[in-house]
Design a protein around this motif. Structure first.
Motif, short mmCIF file in Angstrom:
data_model
loop_
_atom_site.label_atom_id
_atom_site.label_comp_id
_atom_site.label_asym_id
_atom_site.label_seq_id
_atom_site.Cartn_x
_atom_site.Cartn_y
_atom_site.Cartn_z
N ALA A 209 -3.82 10.00 11.25
CA ALA A 209 -4.88 9.01 11.04
C ALA A 209 -4.49 8.03 9.94
O ALA A 209 -4.68 6.82 10.05
N VAL A 210 -3.92 8.55 8.84
CA VAL A 210 -3.50 7.69 7.74
C VAL A 210 -2.33 6.80 8.18
O VAL A 210 -2.28 5.61 7.84
N GLY A 211 -1.41 7.36 8.92
CA GLY A 211 -0.29 6.56 9.42
C GLY A 211 -0.76 5.43 10.33
O GLY A 211 -0.22 4.32 10.28
N THR A 212 -1.78 5.69 11.14
CA THR A 212 -2.33 4.64 12.00
C THR A 212 -2.89 3.50 11.15
O THR A 212 -2.64 2.32 11.43
N VAL A 213 -3.64 3.84 10.12
CA VAL A 213 -4.19 2.81 9.23
C VAL A 213 -3.07 1.98 8.62
O VAL A 213 -3.10 0.74 8.62
N TRP A 214 -2.04 2.66 8.11
CA TRP A 214 -0.95 1.94 7.45
C TRP A 214 -0.31 0.92 8.37
O TRP A 214 -0.15 -0.25 8.02
N TRP A 215 0.08 1.35 9.56
CA TRP A 215 0.84 0.47 10.44
C TRP A 215 -0.03 -0.61 11.08
O TRP A 215 0.47 -1.67 11.45
N ILE A 216 -1.34 -0.36 11.21
CA ILE A 216 -2.22 -1.42 11.71
C ILE A 216 -2.26 -2.59 10.74
O ILE A 216 -2.33 -3.76 11.15
N PHE A 217 -2.18 -2.31 9.44
CA PHE A 217 -2.27 -3.36 8.44
C PHE A 217 -0.94 -4.04 8.14
O PHE A 217 -0.88 -4.93 7.30
N VAL A 218 0.12 -3.64 8.79
CA VAL A 218 1.41 -4.29 8.59
C VAL A 218 1.43 -5.61 9.35
O VAL A 218 1.09 -5.66 10.54
#
Length: 492
Positions: A209-218
């Protein structure tokens, strides 16, 4: 997605080189007798080194690659040390998230180092690494970065012969108005929420879930961009899970076919990254499924959990971008379109100076800059032209704007090509037409009226034909860029 141009086969070459570099990194780790966990770490480290280092010069790329372990090793140590101390681990992860996003203010180098720091923490969660494995992980990462660097800078130095176009600088601002600072708070807030909800779903796989957040904001800067990217990530994950069920589970971790398919996925990640985020996420999801098969923990319920965690991360990102220091799509669109128009003007002026005999005039870099800016405009306008956007009028106008900007770029490329011809000579009408282009850009950016005034030039006169075409495109842009009241439109 299917017919995107690949000038000079650059995406094809980069993707092929990535497969070679990552395969070599894994092979070196295996030859050194490292464990499967260390070899997977080496492969991921090589992938990040080849994927995230995008400095404008080869020298800067080498420096950034050399700096990756400077941020990666301390984070690996921190993550493995705190592995069993949940509250401290979670707080440390959020601190890494904030610092990693904040580092984007320093351009491509800060962006790459921030991603590597985040993924170093993420990898330890993915592999459940503990302090006893730290020396082996350091060795694997060091070997991987050396091998990836040798592949990139010695074996196949693509950038030495085809330098990448410099990415346009971020939009200006200070304090919380600076996009990177604002986004650091958004990503940290979204990650904190994703971490809490993700742990309710799974105490072992919450990091998805945290990884999804990170890469969405890239590579996003506005509310609309973030929402579209989150949607595309979910779509790519859903399709990737379906493919994983059909491909990865039947393999049961068989080494040779799994390795071959992982190589295909790596190629897909690099080849589609610049074209379609959904396709890239499909390749990432299938690769993750194959890696879990190698580790012997893959089953359908794990893929279902990945989908659920991805959905949680996308939802948390959407909430954060809407509630925490939001940036409207309109403001971002307006800023990038104005920068693209100013670049059109600069390219025209440089071309006129070049044809007037100025030895220091070189419009070619402006063409590369314009291509980068137009790519950024397309990313910014993506929420408006998305198939699910219900505002059909805005969608049509946004597509019209993109088409006209592409017309401008085509005319600018034609101008520069003519100016490069040593036979070209100065025409007094050229300066007049260039001044009209300057006036048109100024009118578009300041809200004035754009007029088209041709001087009867023949279509057989290339320079003037391109200038008049550019002038007409700029005049047509005035209508879709404004509402009837005269305020900027593209955005919403």
């Amino acid at each position: 997605m299917f017919v995107a141009p690949d000038p000079g086969r650059l995406r094809l070459r980069n993707a092929t080189r990535a497969v070679i570099g990552i395969a070599a990194a894994v092979a070196v780790s295996e030859l050194c007798g490292l464990s499967l966990t260390a070899s997977i770490t080496a492969g991921l480290a090589a992938l990040l080194a080849l994927f995230t280092v995008t400095d404008a010069t080869v020298r800067d790329q080498r420096i950034t690659t050399a700096l990756l372990p400077v941020v990666g090793f301390p984070v690996l140590a921190l993550a493995t040390t705190l592995h069993g101390i949940t509250p401290a681990r979670d707080a440390a992860f959020l601190a890494v998230v904030f610092c990693g996003v904040y580092a984007r203010r320093w351009g491509p180098r800060g962006h790459a180092l921030g991603i590597f720091a985040f993924m170093s923490f993420f990898i330890t969660q993915f592999l459940h690494a503990v302090p006893a494995q730290l020396p082996e992980l350091y060795t694997a990462v060091g070997l991987a970065l050396f091998t990836a660097g040798a592949t990139r800078f010695v074996l196949w130095p693509i950038e030495r012969h085809t330098p990448p176009a410099a990415a346009p600088p971020a939009l200006p601002g200070s304090g919380l108005a600076r996009p990177t600072t604002r986004q650091a708070f958004q990503v940290t807030a979204a990650s904190a929420l994703a971490l809490l909800v993700g742990q309710l779903l799974s105490e072992e796989r919450w990091y998805w879930a945290v990884g999804t957040v990170w890469w969405i904001f890239v590579n996003t800067a506005s509310r609309g961009e973030t929402l579209v990217r989150g949607f595309r990530r979910v779509v790519g994950t859903v399709i990737g899970i379906a493919v994983g069920l059909l491909v990865a589970i039947p393999l049961q971790g068989a080494l040779a076919p799994t390795a071959a398919l992982v190589a295909v996925c790596v190629f897909g990640i690099f080849y589609t990254a610049a074209v379609s985020y959904s396709w890239m996420m499909l390749a990432v999801t299938v690769m993750v499924s194959l890696l879990y098969g190698l580790l012997g923990v893959l089953d359908p319920s794990l893929l279902e959990l990945r989908l659920a965690e991805t959905g949680v991360g996308a939802l948390c990102a959407a909430l954060a971008v809407a509630l925490v220091l939001p940036v409207t799509t309109h403001a971002t669109n307006d800023a990038w379109i104005q920068r693209a128009l100013l670049c059109v003007h600069a390219a025209t002026v440089e071309t006129a100076r070049r044809m007037a005999g100025a030895a220091d005039a070189d419009p070619a870099p402006r063409v590369a800059e314009l291509e980068q800016l137009l790519a950024r405009v397309r990313l910014s306008v993506a929420p408006l032209v998305h198939p699910l956007n219900p505002m059909l009028g805005r969608k049509r106008r946004a597509r019209h704007v993109l088409a006209l900007l592409d017309d401008c770029a085509r005319e600018v490329r034609g101008l520069v090509a003519v100016a490069a011809d040593p036979e070209a000579s100065h025409d007094a009408r050229l300066a007049t037409a260039a001044r009209r282009v300057e006036a048109a850009v100024q009118a578009l950016t300041e809200g004035g009226e754009v007029l088209v005034q041709t001087d009867g030039a023949s279509a057989t006169e290339p320079v003037l034909a391109h200038l008049h075409g550019l002038e007409r495109a700029l005049a047509e842009l005035a209508r879709p860029l404004r509402t009837p009241s005269g305020s900027p439109l593209v955005g919403a």
